[in-house]
Write an enzyme that holds these catalytic residues in place. Structure first.
Site, PDB file in Angstrom:
ATOM      1  N   HIS A  72       0.849  -1.204   0.000  1.00  0.00           N
ATOM      2  CA  HIS A  72       0.000   0.000   0.000  1.00  0.00           C
ATOM      3  C   HIS A  72       0.879   1.246   0.000  1.00  0.00           C
ATOM      4  O   HIS A  72       1.725   1.413   0.879  1.00  0.00           O
ATOM      5  CB  HIS A  72      -0.913   0.015   1.234  1.00  0.00           C
ATOM      6  CG  HIS A  72      -2.098  -0.879   1.084  1.00  0.00           C
ATOM      7  ND1 HIS A  72      -3.244  -0.748   1.824  1.00  0.00           N
ATOM      8  CD2 HIS A  72      -2.320  -1.921   0.241  1.00  0.00           C
ATOM      9  CE1 HIS A  72      -4.117  -1.660   1.446  1.00  0.00           C
ATOM     10  NE2 HIS A  72      -3.575  -2.396   0.509  1.00  0.00           N
ATOM     11  N   TYR A 200      -9.597   5.340   7.065  1.00  0.00           N
ATOM     12  CA  TYR A 200      -9.785   5.738   8.466  1.00  0.00           C
ATOM     13  C   TYR A 200     -10.911   6.764   8.498  1.00  0.00           C
ATOM     14  O   TYR A 200     -10.823   7.788   7.811  1.00  0.00           O
ATOM     15  CB  TYR A 200      -8.505   6.370   9.010  1.00  0.00           C
ATOM     16  CG  TYR A 200      -7.410   5.368   9.301  1.00  0.00           C
ATOM     17  CD1 TYR A 200      -7.228   4.867  10.587  1.00  0.00           C
ATOM     18  CD2 TYR A 200      -6.563   4.915   8.294  1.00  0.00           C
ATOM     19  CE1 TYR A 200      -6.219   3.947  10.868  1.00  0.00           C
ATOM     20  CE2 TYR A 200      -5.558   3.992   8.564  1.00  0.00           C
ATOM     21  CZ  TYR A 200      -5.402   3.514   9.853  1.00  0.00           C
ATOM     22  OH  TYR A 200      -4.413   2.597  10.126  1.00  0.00           O
ATOM     23  N   PRO A 292      -4.675   0.296  18.540  1.00  0.00           N
ATOM     24  CA  PRO A 292      -4.334  -0.173  17.189  1.00  0.00           C
ATOM     25  C   PRO A 292      -4.468   0.896  16.095  1.00  0.00           C
ATOM     26  O   PRO A 292      -4.122   0.619  14.943  1.00  0.00           O
ATOM     27  CB  PRO A 292      -5.314  -1.327  16.951  1.00  0.00           C
ATOM     28  CG  PRO A 292      -6.396  -1.146  17.949  1.00  0.00           C
ATOM     29  CD  PRO A 292      -5.833  -0.402  19.102  1.00  0.00           C
ATOM     30  N   LYS A 296       0.745  -0.027  15.060  1.00  0.00           N
ATOM     31  CA  LYS A 296       2.143  -0.093  15.487  1.00  0.00           C
ATOM     32  C   LYS A 296       2.500  -1.295  16.374  1.00  0.00           C
ATOM     33  O   LYS A 296       3.687  -1.570  16.584  1.00  0.00           O
ATOM     34  CB  LYS A 296       2.502   1.193  16.279  1.00  0.00           C
ATOM     35  CG  LYS A 296       2.649   2.412  15.380  1.00  0.00           C
ATOM     36  CD  LYS A 296       3.964   2.371  14.615  1.00  0.00           C
ATOM     37  CE  LYS A 296       4.010   3.345  13.490  1.00  0.00           C
ATOM     38  NZ  LYS A 296       3.833   2.787  12.155  1.00  0.00           N
ATOM     39  N   TYR A 384       3.691   6.553  10.001  1.00  0.00           N
ATOM     40  CA  TYR A 384       2.893   5.384   9.618  1.00  0.00           C
ATOM     41  C   TYR A 384       3.758   4.327   8.937  1.00  0.00           C
ATOM     42  O   TYR A 384       3.640   3.135   9.227  1.00  0.00           O
ATOM     43  CB  TYR A 384       1.737   5.810   8.712  1.00  0.00           C
ATOM     44  CG  TYR A 384       0.631   4.779   8.649  1.00  0.00           C
ATOM     45  CD1 TYR A 384      -0.418   4.801   9.558  1.00  0.00           C
ATOM     46  CD2 TYR A 384       0.644   3.769   7.689  1.00  0.00           C
ATOM     47  CE1 TYR A 384      -1.418   3.852   9.519  1.00  0.00           C
ATOM     48  CE2 TYR A 384      -0.350   2.812   7.643  1.00  0.00           C
ATOM     49  CZ  TYR A 384      -1.383   2.860   8.551  1.00  0.00           C
ATOM     50  OH  TYR A 384      -2.372   1.905   8.516  1.00  0.00           O
TER      51      TYR A 384
HETATM   52  C1  LIG Z   1      -7.697  -5.645  17.310  1.00  0.00           C
HETATM   53  C2  LIG Z   1      -6.201  -5.486  17.180  1.00  0.00           C
HETATM   54  C3  LIG Z   1      -5.683  -4.950  16.000  1.00  0.00           C
HETATM   55  C4  LIG Z   1      -4.298  -4.767  15.854  1.00  0.00           C
HETATM   56  N1  LIG Z   1      -3.827  -4.239  14.690  1.00  0.00           N
HETATM   57  C5  LIG Z   1      -2.492  -4.058  14.533  1.00  0.00           C
HETATM   58  C6  LIG Z   1      -1.938  -3.554  13.299  1.00  0.00           C
HETATM   59  O1  LIG Z   1      -2.662  -3.279  12.330  1.00  0.00           O
HETATM   60  N2  LIG Z   1      -0.579  -3.422  13.206  1.00  0.00           N
HETATM   61  C7  LIG Z   1       0.232  -3.762  14.258  1.00  0.00           C
HETATM   62  O2  LIG Z   1       1.457  -3.615  14.132  1.00  0.00           O
HETATM   63  N3  LIG Z   1      -0.265  -4.266  15.430  1.00  0.00           N
HETATM   64  C8  LIG Z   1      -1.591  -4.432  15.602  1.00  0.00           C
HETATM   65  N4  LIG Z   1      -2.078  -4.983  16.762  1.00  0.00           N
HETATM   66  C9  LIG Z   1      -1.156  -5.356  17.847  1.00  0.00           C
HETATM   67  C10 LIG Z   1      -0.465  -6.722  17.647  1.00  0.00           C
HETATM   68  O3  LIG Z   1      -1.429  -7.711  17.419  1.00  0.00           O
HETATM   69  C11 LIG Z   1       0.385  -7.055  18.895  1.00  0.00           C
HETATM   70  O4  LIG Z   1       1.201  -5.965  19.192  1.00  0.00           O
HETATM   71  C12 LIG Z   1       1.231  -8.332  18.692  1.00  0.00           C
HETATM   72  O5  LIG Z   1       0.427  -9.475  18.760  1.00  0.00           O
HETATM   73  C13 LIG Z   1       2.331  -8.435  19.750  1.00  0.00           C
HETATM   74  O6  LIG Z   1       3.011  -9.660  19.633  1.00  0.00           O
HETATM   75  P1  LIG Z   1       3.683 -10.364  20.890  1.00  0.00           P
HETATM   76  O7  LIG Z   1       4.285 -11.619  20.386  1.00  0.00           O
HETATM   77  O8  LIG Z   1       4.546  -9.379  21.599  1.00  0.00           O
HETATM   78  O9  LIG Z   1       2.478 -10.664  21.904  1.00  0.00           O
HETATM   79  P2  LIG Z   1       1.268 -11.678  21.719  1.00  0.00           P
HETATM   80  O10 LIG Z   1       0.818 -11.719  20.318  1.00  0.00           O
HETATM   81  O11 LIG Z   1       0.287 -11.304  22.771  1.00  0.00           O
HETATM   82  O12 LIG Z   1       1.892 -13.100  22.062  1.00  0.00           O
HETATM   83  C14 LIG Z   1       2.260 -13.471  23.370  1.00  0.00           C
HETATM   84  C15 LIG Z   1       2.204 -14.984  23.505  1.00  0.00           C
HETATM   85  O13 LIG Z   1       2.607 -15.350  24.818  1.00  0.00           O
HETATM   86  C16 LIG Z   1       1.736 -16.352  25.315  1.00  0.00           C
HETATM   87  N5  LIG Z   1       1.734 -16.320  26.795  1.00  0.00           N
HETATM   88  C17 LIG Z   1       1.082 -15.431  27.588  1.00  0.00           C
HETATM   89  N6  LIG Z   1       1.298 -15.728  28.887  1.00  0.00           N
HETATM   90  C18 LIG Z   1       2.100 -16.817  28.905  1.00  0.00           C
HETATM   91  C19 LIG Z   1       2.655 -17.596  29.952  1.00  0.00           C
HETATM   92  N7  LIG Z   1       2.416 -17.307  31.233  1.00  0.00           N
HETATM   93  N8  LIG Z   1       3.421 -18.659  29.624  1.00  0.00           N
HETATM   94  C20 LIG Z   1       3.660 -18.963  28.313  1.00  0.00           C
HETATM   95  N9  LIG Z   1       3.155 -18.258  27.284  1.00  0.00           N
HETATM   96  C21 LIG Z   1       2.383 -17.193  27.567  1.00  0.00           C
HETATM   97  C22 LIG Z   1       0.392 -16.006  24.706  1.00  0.00           C
HETATM   98  O14 LIG Z   1      -0.485 -17.122  24.669  1.00  0.00           O
HETATM   99  C23 LIG Z   1       0.781 -15.538  23.315  1.00  0.00           C
HETATM  100  O15 LIG Z   1       0.805 -16.577  22.375  1.00  0.00           O
HETATM  101  C24 LIG Z   1      -3.440  -5.156  16.929  1.00  0.00           C
HETATM  102  C25 LIG Z   1      -3.960  -5.714  18.103  1.00  0.00           C
HETATM  103  C26 LIG Z   1      -5.324  -5.879  18.243  1.00  0.00           C
HETATM  104  C27 LIG Z   1      -5.868  -6.481  19.531  1.00  0.00           C
END
Ligand SMILES: Cc1cc2nc3c(=O)[nH]c(=O)nc-3n(C[C@H](O)[C@H](O)[C@H](O)COP(=O)(O)OP(=O)(O)OC[C@H]3O[C@@H](n4cnc5c(N)ncnc54)[C@H](O)[C@@H]3O)c2cc1C
Length: 389
Positions: A72, A200, A292, A296, A384
């Protein structure tokens, strides 16, 4: 069991870190609380910055994203019933990749399976020990059996509700938080997107976002009150409300269909400082959350992993702790800029329950300035598409 780096969480942060370390010859184990299917069922991010794209390629799992992802070069902002385009490519020379978080996670899981590195799904009661000293350990239960993993370092990649941040003594960590008085109701459907670019929408009834995962799969969001439940929103009500918030052309183009997923996410800004505690490092949502609106969250998770993977590789290759020592400060400098941008986009585009007529007029004036001023549009575009690492 012994490994070099014990990674808690198999979300995008944990899987990406594991893959990058493995490719540099650093042994690691990932402990994940849920099943792989559960991790893949969470519909979340979809907009990926070039820096994150590069890192996914570096991890050796970018081939499908390169084939199926959508580039995009701009985005659209709609207010007062009119749509305006912000041309990222013309303003910054860069664009973004639209490719679902679920697909990135699937590609990383496939890469991990091929690497032969150990991933323990359904690891229960994960606990972190002795990370303030030289010999950290992690314990977990699986199939009724207790296991202890001795390691050099622990990477807490376990998201906002994970155990890693909670294992830090309270007086060693400081939390900064802002909770917004609304949520996003998201709907995923196998229908063609209403527009080739994200729209948006600022509307008196509330914010809306028209996004997508592919040419055939759409993701739409509506600002909703925190009191609402998914059950309050049958598909017909969602489509009706979305149509009301769209401009006339989009209203005519909107294709509706049955939802394949619907969920409500509260909006929050959160940062925990620092991100290093002896031999334990936080990365991704474990250390910070953004609303969101700025797309980011996943991108910040990737930039944390970029700093942390390089620091760990430097430690093992050059026996230098310089990168590890700087990790928290370098990651946080970038995180706060993304926090600011995400907060600003949220304030700009949403309808606040307690805002006055004056506030609403100022909000419209700011939107008008944004789409008419090259400097303002460039600032949005730069943030962005992603600031440099
Ligand atoms: C509706 C929505 C829309 C979004 N849109 C965007 C977007 O367009 N662009 C963008 O960049 N970001 C977006 N995000 C944010 C993005 O999804 C998160 O920032 C991303 O998932 C972070 O990844 P992570 O691996 O740090 O955490 P998570 O994805 O939360 O993964 C953490 C993992 O740790 C595991 N875990 C938790 N506790 C324990 C434990 N005690 N023991 C073992 N494992 C555990 C969980 O089960 C999970 O699998 C959005 C989020 C939401 C909710």
């Amino acid at each position: 069991m012994r490994t070099q780096v014990a990674i808690i969480g198999a979300g995008p942060s944990g899987l990406l870190l594991g893959q990058l370390l493995h490719r540099s010859g650093i042994d690691n184990v990932i402990l994940e609380r849920h099943t792989g299917e559960h991790v893949l069922s969470r519909i979340r991010a979809g907009v990926i910055e070039q820096g994150a794209v590069d890192l996914i390629n570096e991890a050796g799992v970018g081939a499908r994203m390169q084939r199926e992802g959508l580039i995009h070069d701009g985005t659209q902002i709609c207010f007062a019933g009119e749509r305006h385009r912000i041309d990222f490519r013309a303003l910054t020379g860069a664009g973004v990749m639209v490719y679902g978080q679920t697909e990135i996670t699937r590609d990383l899981m496939d890469g991990r399976a091929a690497s032969g590195q150990s991933t323990v799904y359904e690891a229960q009661d994960v606990s972190l020990h002795d990370f303030a000293g030289e010999k950290p350990r992690v314990r977990y239960r699986n199939d009724g059996k207790e296991t202890e993993v001795a390691c050099d370092f622990i990477a807490g990649c376990d998201g906002f509700h994970g155990v890693s941040r909670q294992s830090v003594p309270r007086d060693s960590i400081r939390n900064y938080e802002r909770v917004y008085p609304f949520g996003w109701l998201g709907l995923l459907s196998d229908t063609p997107p209403v527009s080739e670019e994200l729209i948006y929408i600022h509307h008196p009834s509330g914010f809306a976002l028209c996004s997508m995962r592919s040419h055939a799969r759409s993701r739409y969001y509506l600002q909703c009150s925190l009191a609402e439940q998914v059950e309050d929103w049958p598909d017909e009500r969602f489509w009706h409300e979305l149509r009301l918030r769209l401009d006339r052309e989009a209203q005519e183009r909107l294709v509706t269909g049955p939802s394949i997923e619907k969920s409500i996410a509260p909006l929050r800004s959160f940062v925990a400082e620092p991100m290093r505690f002896g031999r334990m490092f936080l990365a991704g949502d474990a250390a910070h959350i953004v609303p969101p609106t700025g797309a980011k969250g996943l991108n910040l998770a990737a930039s944390d992993v970029w700093y942390l993977s390089r620091a760990l590789i430097e430690f093992y290759r050059e026996k230098s702790t310089a990168g590890l020592d700087q990790y928290s400060d370098r990651a946080l400098a970038r995180i706060w800029k993304a926090e600011r941008f995400s907060w600003w986009m949220t304030m700009l585009l949403h309808t606040f329950p307690d805002s006055s007529e004056f506030d609403r007029k100022v909000q419209l004036a700011e939107l008008d300035y944004l789409v008419k001023s090259r400097a303002a549009a460039t600032a949005l575009a730069e943030n962005y598409v992603g600031l440099p690492y």
